[in-house]
Write a protein that holds these residues in place. Sequence first.
Motif, PDB file in Angstrom:
ATOM      1  N   SER A 157      10.397  76.596  30.145  1.00  0.00           N
ATOM      2  CA  SER A 157       8.946  76.714  30.276  1.00  0.00           C
ATOM      3  C   SER A 157       8.368  75.706  31.268  1.00  0.00           C
ATOM      4  CB  SER A 157       8.272  76.542  28.908  1.00  0.00           C
ATOM      5  OG  SER A 157       8.296  75.196  28.494  1.00  0.00           O
ATOM      6  N   LEU A 158       9.090  74.631  31.552  1.00  0.00           N
ATOM      7  CA  LEU A 158       8.603  73.602  32.467  1.00  0.00           C
ATOM      8  C   LEU A 158       8.896  73.903  33.935  1.00  0.00           C
ATOM      9  CD1 LEU A 158       9.517  70.415  30.412  1.00  0.00           C
ATOM     10  CD2 LEU A 158       7.228  71.334  30.853  1.00  0.00           C
ATOM     11  N   ILE A 159       9.758  74.877  34.211  1.00  0.00           N
ATOM     12  CA  ILE A 159      10.075  75.213  35.599  1.00  0.00           C
ATOM     13  C   ILE A 159       8.788  75.601  36.325  1.00  0.00           C
ATOM     14  CG2 ILE A 159      11.291  76.851  37.104  1.00  0.00           C
ATOM     15  CD1 ILE A 159      13.560  76.830  35.010  1.00  0.00           C
ATOM     16  N   GLY A 160       8.583  74.976  37.484  1.00  0.00           N
ATOM     17  CA  GLY A 160       7.373  75.196  38.271  1.00  0.00           C
ATOM     18  C   GLY A 160       6.334  74.109  38.098  1.00  0.00           C
ATOM     19  N   THR A 161       6.532  73.219  37.116  1.00  0.00           N
ATOM     20  CA  THR A 161       5.585  72.138  36.861  1.00  0.00           C
ATOM     21  C   THR A 161       5.720  71.047  37.924  1.00  0.00           C
ATOM     22  OG1 THR A 161       5.728  72.527  34.479  1.00  0.00           O
ATOM     23  CG2 THR A 161       4.887  70.386  35.177  1.00  0.00           C
ATOM     24  N   ASP A 162       4.586  70.557  38.433  1.00  0.00           N
ATOM     25  CA  ASP A 162       4.573  69.442  39.374  1.00  0.00           C
ATOM     26  C   ASP A 162       4.497  68.129  38.620  1.00  0.00           C
ATOM     27  OD1 ASP A 162       4.602  71.018  41.715  1.00  0.00           O
ATOM     28  OD2 ASP A 162       2.431  71.296  41.613  1.00  0.00           O
ATOM     29  N   LEU A 163       5.197  67.114  39.143  1.00  0.00           N
ATOM     30  CA  LEU A 163       5.170  65.764  38.572  1.00  0.00           C
ATOM     31  C   LEU A 163       4.786  64.768  39.661  1.00  0.00           C
ATOM     32  CD1 LEU A 163       8.567  65.731  36.638  1.00  0.00           C
ATOM     33  CD2 LEU A 163       6.309  65.984  35.643  1.00  0.00           C
ATOM     34  N   ASN A 164       3.976  63.772  39.310  1.00  0.00           N
ATOM     35  CA  ASN A 164       3.694  62.694  40.248  1.00  0.00           C
ATOM     36  C   ASN A 164       4.955  61.875  40.426  1.00  0.00           C
ATOM     37  OD1 ASN A 164       0.979  63.267  40.738  1.00  0.00           O
ATOM     38  ND2 ASN A 164       0.357  62.221  38.872  1.00  0.00           N
ATOM     39  N   GLY A 165       5.216  61.453  41.639  1.00  0.00           N
ATOM     40  CA  GLY A 165       6.391  60.651  41.938  1.00  0.00           C
ATOM     41  C   GLY A 165       7.113  61.221  43.137  1.00  0.00           C
ATOM     42  N   GLU A 166       8.305  60.720  43.368  1.00  0.00           N
ATOM     43  CA  GLU A 166       9.096  61.180  44.513  1.00  0.00           C
ATOM     44  C   GLU A 166      10.575  60.979  44.239  1.00  0.00           C
ATOM     45  OE1 GLU A 166       9.074  57.286  47.392  1.00  0.00           O
ATOM     46  OE2 GLU A 166       7.355  58.620  47.522  1.00  0.00           O
ATOM     47  N   ILE A 167      11.381  61.518  45.125  1.00  0.00           N
ATOM     48  CA  ILE A 167      12.828  61.361  45.031  1.00  0.00           C
ATOM     49  C   ILE A 167      13.247  60.402  46.136  1.00  0.00           C
ATOM     50  CG2 ILE A 167      15.056  62.515  45.182  1.00  0.00           C
ATOM     51  CD1 ILE A 167      13.602  65.036  44.130  1.00  0.00           C
ATOM     52  N   GLN A 168      13.919  59.325  45.752  1.00  0.00           N
ATOM     53  CA  GLN A 168      14.339  58.310  46.713  1.00  0.00           C
ATOM     54  C   GLN A 168      15.849  58.249  46.799  1.00  0.00           C
ATOM     55  OE1 GLN A 168      12.608  54.493  45.800  1.00  0.00           O
ATOM     56  NE2 GLN A 168      10.694  55.045  46.816  1.00  0.00           N
ATOM     57  N   MET A 196       4.903  63.971  45.221  1.00  0.00           N
ATOM     58  CA  MET A 196       4.863  65.018  44.208  1.00  0.00           C
ATOM     59  C   MET A 196       6.208  65.752  44.242  1.00  0.00           C
ATOM     60  SD  MET A 196       2.680  66.510  41.998  1.00  0.00           S
ATOM     61  CE  MET A 196       1.080  66.026  42.554  1.00  0.00           C
ATOM     62  N   VAL A 197       6.769  66.012  43.076  1.00  0.00           N
ATOM     63  CA  VAL A 197       7.996  66.795  42.956  1.00  0.00           C
ATOM     64  C   VAL A 197       7.722  67.968  42.023  1.00  0.00           C
ATOM     65  CG1 VAL A 197       9.491  64.787  43.335  1.00  0.00           C
ATOM     66  CG2 VAL A 197       8.947  65.473  41.006  1.00  0.00           C
ATOM     67  N   LYS A 198       8.596  68.955  42.099  1.00  0.00           N
ATOM     68  CA  LYS A 198       8.455  70.140  41.260  1.00  0.00           C
ATOM     69  C   LYS A 198       9.730  70.318  40.443  1.00  0.00           C
ATOM     70  CE  LYS A 198       6.440  73.727  43.036  1.00  0.00           C
ATOM     71  NZ  LYS A 198       5.212  73.935  42.305  1.00  0.00           N
ATOM     72  N   ILE A 199       9.571  70.667  39.168  1.00  0.00           N
ATOM     73  CA  ILE A 199      10.731  71.014  38.335  1.00  0.00           C
ATOM     74  C   ILE A 199      11.180  72.407  38.767  1.00  0.00           C
ATOM     75  CG2 ILE A 199      11.572  71.454  35.997  1.00  0.00           C
ATOM     76  CD1 ILE A 199       9.383  69.498  35.000  1.00  0.00           C
ATOM     77  N   VAL A 200      12.429  72.510  39.256  1.00  0.00           N
ATOM     78  CA  VAL A 200      12.910  73.780  39.791  1.00  0.00           C
ATOM     79  C   VAL A 200      13.982  74.432  38.927  1.00  0.00           C
ATOM     80  CG1 VAL A 200      12.298  73.234  42.184  1.00  0.00           C
ATOM     81  CG2 VAL A 200      14.566  72.617  41.321  1.00  0.00           C
ATOM     82  N   ASP A 201      14.593  73.658  38.020  1.00  0.00           N
ATOM     83  CA  ASP A 201      15.662  74.218  37.186  1.00  0.00           C
ATOM     84  C   ASP A 201      16.013  73.186  36.115  1.00  0.00           C
ATOM     85  OD1 ASP A 201      17.541  76.045  36.310  1.00  0.00           O
ATOM     86  OD2 ASP A 201      18.762  75.979  38.125  1.00  0.00           O
ATOM     87  N   PHE A 202      16.994  73.517  35.308  1.00  0.00           N
ATOM     88  CA  PHE A 202      17.535  72.571  34.336  1.00  0.00           C
ATOM     89  C   PHE A 202      19.009  72.877  34.155  1.00  0.00           C
ATOM     90  CE2 PHE A 202      16.698  76.199  31.708  1.00  0.00           C
ATOM     91  CZ  PHE A 202      17.659  76.164  30.712  1.00  0.00           C
ATOM     92  N   LYS A 203      19.727  71.932  33.601  1.00  0.00           N
ATOM     93  CA  LYS A 203      21.148  72.119  33.336  1.00  0.00           C
ATOM     94  C   LYS A 203      21.440  71.547  31.956  1.00  0.00           C
ATOM     95  CE  LYS A 203      25.676  71.426  35.410  1.00  0.00           C
ATOM     96  NZ  LYS A 203      26.214  72.740  35.357  1.00  0.00           N
ATOM     97  N   THR A 204      22.268  72.254  31.205  1.00  0.00           N
ATOM     98  CA  THR A 204      22.650  71.816  29.867  1.00  0.00           C
ATOM     99  C   THR A 204      24.052  71.212  29.921  1.00  0.00           C
ATOM    100  OG1 THR A 204      21.309  73.566  28.893  1.00  0.00           O
ATOM    101  CG2 THR A 204      22.954  72.551  27.477  1.00  0.00           C
ATOM    102  N   TYR A 205      24.216  70.086  29.285  1.00  0.00           N
ATOM    103  CA  TYR A 205      25.504  69.395  29.199  1.00  0.00           C
ATOM    104  C   TYR A 205      25.849  69.201  27.734  1.00  0.00           C
ATOM    105  CZ  TYR A 205      24.681  68.098  34.070  1.00  0.00           C
ATOM    106  OH  TYR A 205      24.446  68.130  35.408  1.00  0.00           O
ATOM    107  N   GLN A 206      27.082  68.756  27.496  1.00  0.00           N
ATOM    108  CA  GLN A 206      27.508  68.473  26.138  1.00  0.00           C
ATOM    109  C   GLN A 206      28.050  67.047  26.082  1.00  0.00           C
ATOM    110  OE1 GLN A 206      30.691  70.830  24.206  1.00  0.00           O
ATOM    111  NE2 GLN A 206      28.974  71.697  23.057  1.00  0.00           N
ATOM    112  N   THR A 207      27.611  66.295  25.077  1.00  0.00           N
ATOM    113  CA  THR A 207      28.106  64.933  24.899  1.00  0.00           C
ATOM    114  C   THR A 207      29.526  64.969  24.347  1.00  0.00           C
ATOM    115  OG1 THR A 207      27.254  64.757  22.649  1.00  0.00           O
ATOM    116  CG2 THR A 207      25.777  64.054  24.440  1.00  0.00           C
ATOM    117  N   GLU A 208      30.162  63.814  24.321  1.00  0.00           N
ATOM    118  CA  GLU A 208      31.525  63.728  23.797  1.00  0.00           C
ATOM    119  C   GLU A 208      31.611  64.152  22.342  1.00  0.00           C
ATOM    120  OE1 GLU A 208      33.080  59.829  24.523  1.00  0.00           O
ATOM    121  OE2 GLU A 208      32.970  60.074  26.695  1.00  0.00           O
ATOM    122  N   ASP A 209      30.531  63.947  21.590  1.00  0.00           N
ATOM    123  CA  ASP A 209      30.559  64.345  20.175  1.00  0.00           C
ATOM    124  C   ASP A 209      30.048  65.772  19.959  1.00  0.00           C
ATOM    125  OD1 ASP A 209      27.892  63.868  20.667  1.00  0.00           O
ATOM    126  OD2 ASP A 209      27.591  62.490  19.002  1.00  0.00           O
ATOM    127  N   GLY A 210      29.911  66.545  21.051  1.00  0.00           N
ATOM    128  CA  GLY A 210      29.601  67.968  20.935  1.00  0.00           C
ATOM    129  C   GLY A 210      28.129  68.335  20.907  1.00  0.00           C
TER     130      GLY A 210
END
Length: 114
Positions: free
Chosen positions: A58-69, A1-15
């Motif tokens: 709004s998704l921060i704090g949500t649990d997801l099935n799975g793991e980090i490998q 089980m993993v938890k969504i703890v944050d997010f990050k915004t990026y910009q593509t080459e086309d803006g």
Amino acid sequence: MVKIVDFKTYQTEDGKDFCTLIVQGGVEAVKSQETERTYLTARTARVACTFNEITCKSLIGTDLNGEIQKVEVEPYEYTVKETGEVITLSHRYEYIDEQERIVKENVLREEEVF
């Protein structure tokens, strides 16, 4: 089980903006290679998504099935933010969902048999 703890915004080459969710696994004990002392850490990974910033928040704090490998990759340089030290790494951490984890485990078991 993993938890969504944050997010990050990026910009593509086309803006265009896009977001990634930052997921974190459970606490694990690790032994330092330098000091040989045990410390606690948690693996994190970024997961691409189609959500906007409002949804990501709004998704921060949500649990997801799975793991980090840990996944082996070509060596690359990484700068430690806290110290400025440049180190060479040959792995990254990747989120895999529960179904993918089960498939990988079955493949590994089959490889052990042969």
